[in-house]
Write an enzyme that holds these catalytic residues in place. Structure first.
Site, PDB file in Angstrom:
ATOM      1  CG  HIS A 132      -0.707   1.551   7.326  1.00  0.00           C
ATOM      2  ND1 HIS A 132       0.219   1.108   8.250  1.00  0.00           N
ATOM      3  CD2 HIS A 132       0.001   2.315   6.442  1.00  0.00           C
ATOM      4  CE1 HIS A 132       1.420   1.591   7.926  1.00  0.00           C
ATOM      5  NE2 HIS A 132       1.298   2.324   6.834  1.00  0.00           N
ATOM      6  CD  GLU A 133      -1.082   2.571   2.716  1.00  0.00           C
ATOM      7  OE1 GLU A 133      -0.583   3.696   2.569  1.00  0.00           O
ATOM      8  OE2 GLU A 133      -0.408   1.569   3.032  1.00  0.00           O
ATOM      9  CG  HIS A 135       0.455   6.981   5.227  1.00  0.00           C
ATOM     10  ND1 HIS A 135       1.607   7.442   5.821  1.00  0.00           N
ATOM     11  CD2 HIS A 135       0.627   5.649   5.081  1.00  0.00           C
ATOM     12  CE1 HIS A 135       2.434   6.419   6.012  1.00  0.00           C
ATOM     13  NE2 HIS A 135       1.867   5.317   5.581  1.00  0.00           N
ATOM     14  N   GLY A 168       0.832  -1.192   0.000  1.00  0.00           N
ATOM     15  CA  GLY A 168       0.000   0.000   0.000  1.00  0.00           C
ATOM     16  C   GLY A 168       0.869   1.245   0.000  1.00  0.00           C
ATOM     17  CD  GLN A 183       3.510   5.882   2.456  1.00  0.00           C
ATOM     18  OE1 GLN A 183       2.541   5.348   1.969  1.00  0.00           O
ATOM     19  NE2 GLN A 183       4.456   5.201   3.093  1.00  0.00           N
ATOM     20  CB  CYS A 195       5.105   2.252   7.354  1.00  0.00           C
ATOM     21  SG  CYS A 195       4.696   3.763   6.477  1.00  0.00           S
ATOM     22  CG  LEU A 196       6.497   0.947   1.283  1.00  0.00           C
ATOM     23  CD1 LEU A 196       5.919   1.255  -0.090  1.00  0.00           C
ATOM     24  CD2 LEU A 196       7.602  -0.079   1.175  1.00  0.00           C
TER      25      LEU A 196
END
Ligand code: NI
Length: 174
Positions: free
Chosen positions: A136-137, A140, A46, A51, A94-95
Site C-alpha cells: 500500500h505504501e 503511494h 504506515g 502524504q 489510508c490516512l
C-alpha cells in the site's frame, strides 16, 4: 519532531511519482522522524513521504502489534523484488482517505529491498498485514491509492463520502 499536515484525496500531489533518495543525511532522518510522529498522531500504521507533500521514496511503518509497543520500520528507496502468486484480501484504509475502508486483493507475501534509517541495505520477507501495508505504501510512491483497485462505482461512493467529510470538517472549524 514535528507533526505535519497529511494531504487528503483529491490532491494532485498524491498522484505524483516520488523520487529516490540520493543521500541519507540528518535532513532525511529528521523527515522520517516527522513522518513517524505524524503517523502515530493519526493512529496510522504506515505513511509515505508524499502524504505530507514530500515526493521522496520514504516510508515508515509500525504495526504496533506487540503489546502496543513502538516498533517502527523505516524504508528508504524500497523496492519489491518478489511477490507471491498467492493473493489475500484485506480491508484497507489510508490516512489520505480518512475513515473509509474497502477490501483490496494483493499478493499475500513479498520481498522488499530497502535502505534502513542509517542507510544499511536490507531485505525483508513480509507476509500478512506487513505485506499489505508495504505494498500500500509503495503504491503511494508511485501515485497510486487503494481506491484505484476498486470498481468505478465503489470508488465513486468513497470519493463522495470523502468530499462530504471535508465539508463537515469545514463546518466544525467555523
Ligand atoms: Ni495510504
Amino acid at each position: 519532531m514535528t507533526i505535519k499536515k497529511i494531504l487528503i484525496e483529491p490532491n494532485r500531489l498524491l498522484r505524483k511519482v516520488s523520487q529516490p533518495v540520493k543521500k541519507i543525511n540528518k535532513e532525511i532522518q529528521r523527515l522520517m522522524d516527522d513522518m513517524l510522529e505524524t503517523m502515530y498522531s493519526s493512529n496510522g500504521i504506515g505513511l509515505a513521504a508524499i502524504q505530507i507533500g514530500v515526493p521522496k521514496n520514504l516510508i515508515v511503518i509500525d504495526l504496533l502489534t506487540k503489546d502496543k509497543k513502538k516498533n517502527p520500520i523505516y524504508f528508504i528507496n524500497p523496492k519489491i523484488i518478489k511477490k507471491s502468486s498467492r493473493m489475500s484480501n484485506y480491508e484497507e484504509g489510508c490516512l489520505s482517505i480518512p475513515n473509509l475502508f474497502a477490501e483490496v486483493k494483493r499478493p499475500s507475501e513479498c520481498d522488499v529491498e530497502y535502505l534502513d534509517y542509517n542507510g544499511k541495505k536490507k531485505i525483508i520477507n513480509a507476509s500478512g498485514l506487513l505485506a499489505t501495508c508495504i505494498q500500500h505504501e509503495i503504491d503511494h510512491l508511485n501515485g497510486i491509492l487503494f481506491i484505484d483497485y476498486l470498481s468505478k462505482l465503489k470508488r465513486d461512493i468513497i470519493l463522495k463520502k470523502l468530499s462530504k467529510q471535508k465539508i463537515d470538517q469545514k463546518r466544525l472549524v467555523i
